[in-house]
Structures are given as C-alpha cells and as structure tokens.
Design a protein around this motif. Structure first.
Motif, PDB file in Angstrom:
ATOM      1  N   GLU A  15      19.422 -24.755  -2.514  1.00 56.14           N
ATOM      2  CA  GLU A  15      19.238 -23.561  -3.349  1.00 56.14           C
ATOM      3  C   GLU A  15      17.790 -23.348  -3.766  1.00 56.14           C
ATOM      4  N   ALA A  16      16.993 -24.394  -3.735  1.00 57.39           N
ATOM      5  CA  ALA A  16      15.614 -24.320  -4.211  1.00 57.39           C
ATOM      6  C   ALA A  16      14.719 -23.584  -3.222  1.00 57.39           C
ATOM      7  N   ASP A  17      13.597 -23.107  -3.714  1.00 62.51           N
ATOM      8  CA  ASP A  17      12.609 -22.463  -2.849  1.00 62.51           C
ATOM      9  C   ASP A  17      11.552 -23.461  -2.385  1.00 62.51           C
ATOM     10  N   VAL A  18      11.181 -24.388  -3.266  1.00 58.58           N
ATOM     11  CA  VAL A  18      10.104 -25.330  -2.984  1.00 58.58           C
ATOM     12  C   VAL A  18      10.491 -26.703  -3.536  1.00 58.58           C
ATOM     13  N   GLY A  19      10.120 -27.746  -2.804  1.00 58.66           N
ATOM     14  CA  GLY A  19      10.356 -29.100  -3.269  1.00 58.66           C
ATOM     15  C   GLY A  19       9.141 -29.652  -3.990  1.00 58.66           C
ATOM     16  N   TYR A  42      13.719 -32.680   1.672  1.00 55.92           N
ATOM     17  CA  TYR A  42      13.159 -31.334   1.596  1.00 55.92           C
ATOM     18  C   TYR A  42      12.859 -30.831   3.008  1.00 55.92           C
ATOM     19  N   GLY A  43      12.231 -31.689   3.798  1.00 55.11           N
ATOM     20  CA  GLY A  43      11.882 -31.304   5.160  1.00 55.11           C
ATOM     21  C   GLY A  43      13.097 -31.006   6.003  1.00 55.11           C
ATOM     22  N   ARG A  44      14.095 -31.856   5.919  1.00 58.00           N
ATOM     23  CA  ARG A  44      15.312 -31.669   6.712  1.00 58.00           C
ATOM     24  C   ARG A  44      15.979 -30.338   6.406  1.00 58.00           C
ATOM     25  N   LEU A  45      15.856 -29.902   5.159  1.00 59.28           N
ATOM     26  CA  LEU A  45      16.453 -28.632   4.750  1.00 59.28           C
ATOM     27  C   LEU A  45      15.463 -27.471   4.832  1.00 59.28           C
ATOM     28  N   GLY A  46      14.285 -27.716   5.410  1.00 57.00           N
ATOM     29  CA  GLY A  46      13.321 -26.648   5.653  1.00 57.00           C
ATOM     30  C   GLY A  46      12.646 -26.097   4.411  1.00 57.00           C
ATOM     31  N   TYR A  97       9.507 -29.715   8.136  1.00 57.91           N
ATOM     32  CA  TYR A  97      10.743 -29.843   8.921  1.00 57.91           C
ATOM     33  C   TYR A  97      10.482 -30.671  10.180  1.00 57.91           C
ATOM     34  N   GLN A  98       9.433 -30.337  10.908  1.00 51.89           N
ATOM     35  CA  GLN A  98       9.101 -31.068  12.132  1.00 51.89           C
ATOM     36  C   GLN A  98       8.832 -32.543  11.832  1.00 51.89           C
ATOM     37  N   ALA A  99       8.116 -32.811  10.743  1.00 54.01           N
ATOM     38  CA  ALA A  99       7.807 -34.194  10.373  1.00 54.01           C
ATOM     39  C   ALA A  99       9.074 -34.976  10.034  1.00 54.01           C
ATOM     40  N   SER A 100      10.019 -34.344   9.370  1.00 52.06           N
ATOM     41  CA  SER A 100      11.231 -35.043   8.935  1.00 52.06           C
ATOM     42  C   SER A 100      12.148 -35.388  10.106  1.00 52.06           C
TER      43      SER A 100
END
Length: 132
Positions: A15-19, A42-46, A97-100
């Motif tokens: 639901e968040a916009d930023v981690g 955070y990364g996995r969820l983009g 995302y790519q890093a995760s």
C-alpha cells in the motif's frame, strides 16, 4: 503498534508509495555485513526506498542510486523529490526491484545448487535441504 506478521507487513508495503530503509549508522555502515531484509522486500514489491549510503548498498543499487540519504535534510528533500517526480520514482523502483531479484529463494538456490549437490557426491551421505 508492536510487531506485525509477515503478511501484514507485506500488505503495508504494497500500500505504501515509498520505503524507508534509512537506518542508524550503527547498523548501516561500511563495516556492516547485514543487509536489511526490509530493503529487499521493498524492492521485491517495486517500491523505491530511501537508503543510507554504504559500500554494500552502493554495490547493490549502484553508486548513482538517487535515494541515498545522508541526513535529515537529505531525507526530506529526497522524499519530496521521489513523490513529485514520476521519472525518478520509476527509475528508483526499477533499480531496487532488479537488485532484489538476486536474493529470491530461486536465485539463492541457483547460486548454491552445484555446491550443495557437489557435497552430496563427495560425502555420499543423505542430506535434506529445505527452502522455507
């Protein structure tokens, strides 16, 4: 609020916009070998994340990751920037995302399977491997 379950945590991140993964310098520093699982989630969820600059984070996200945060002023400026600039938002979301992806169970298995099965052949023992 207290601790929340993994499922609740994932729902909140979704639901968040930023981690926010800007942790204390005592946790995140160039000598630390601990990588925040929350940063990977955070990364996995983009979700782009605000992160303390460390050597490990630079290796993971690139030295040019735009949301490295050094102090409170930086934190405020970069939060406002990522929430108001769609290009910045998507660039940082894509980078994290790519890093995760390198830290999924499948990726870890791919890195370790030759080693693990090599042990089985050398030892001729029976091992049980469980990926939880």
């Amino acid at each position: 609020m207290g601790a929340v379950s993994r499922e609740e945590c994932q729902a909140l991140i979704a639901e968040a916009d930023v981690g926010i993964s800007w942790r204390s310098e005592s946790l995140d520093n160039d000598e630390s070998v601990e990588l925040s699982s929350k940063l990977l989630e955070y990364g996995r969820l983009g979700k782009p994340a605000l992160v303390r600059r460390t050597k490990m984070h630079e290796d993971l996200l690139g030295k040019d990751y735009p949301l490295f945060v050094d102090d409170e002023t930086d934190f405020v400026e970069k939060t406002l920037a990522v929430l108001s600039d769609d290009a910045l938002y998507f660039e940082t979301a894509q980078k994290i995302y790519q890093a995760s992806k390198a830290f999924t169970f499948s990726a870890a298995y791919d890195r370790l399977k030759k080693f693990l099965f090599g042990l089985l052949k050398k030892k001729k023992n029976k091992f049980t491997i469980c990926w939880a």
